[in-house]
Scaffold this active site. Structure first.
Site, PDB file in Angstrom:
ATOM      1  N   SER A  25      62.534  54.673 -36.645  1.00 32.27           N
ATOM      2  CA  SER A  25      63.404  53.551 -37.008  1.00 32.27           C
ATOM      3  C   SER A  25      64.893  53.876 -36.922  1.00 32.27           C
ATOM      4  CB  SER A  25      63.071  53.034 -38.415  1.00 32.27           C
ATOM      5  OG  SER A  25      63.397  53.999 -39.387  1.00 32.27           O
ATOM      6  N   LYS A  63      66.323  53.928 -43.708  1.00 28.89           N
ATOM      7  CA  LYS A  63      67.003  52.692 -43.301  1.00 28.89           C
ATOM      8  C   LYS A  63      68.395  52.661 -43.914  1.00 28.89           C
ATOM      9  CE  LYS A  63      63.329  50.481 -41.492  1.00 28.89           C
ATOM     10  NZ  LYS A  63      62.375  51.554 -41.459  1.00 28.89           N
TER      11      LYS A  63
END
Length: 105
Positions: A25, A63
């Site tokens: 990610s 994130k």
């Protein structure tokens, strides 16, 4: 199970830990599956920080996090992934990534 050496200049009296990355990610920030990130354990982060976040007390993910009101946006840096919206009550900030390490065989 391996170990990582983290020098005193990195730790600076803070509680840190290493985390093996098992996702893609944050490839836009140069963090890839198989890398190890060094994380300062802290609950407060800014929206520009890469954070280790647990959702619903599940596995941790990397994130950027931006919260407004009762919603948090979890933003990956992989252009093939979309941000996700999560209720703030389900988001637990574990810490801030301060270093990424990659080893070649």
């Amino acid at each position: 199970m391996g170990y990582e050496i983290v020098g005193p200049e990195t730790v600076s009296g803070r509680e840190v830990f290493g985390l093996l990355v098992k996702e893609d990610s944050m490839v836009g920030d140069g963090i890839y599956n198989g890398d190890t990130v060094i994380v300062v354990k802290q609950r407060e982060i800014s929206s520009s920080d890469i954070a280790v976040v647990a959702i619903n007390e599940d596995e941790a993910t990397l994130k950027r996090v931006k919260c407004e009101g009762e919603i948090c946006m979890l933003m990956p840096s992989n252009p093939s992934l979309q941000p996700s919206l999560v209720p703030i009550k389900d988001v637990f900030i574990i810490g801030k990534v301060i270093q990424s390490r990659r080893y070649f065989e």
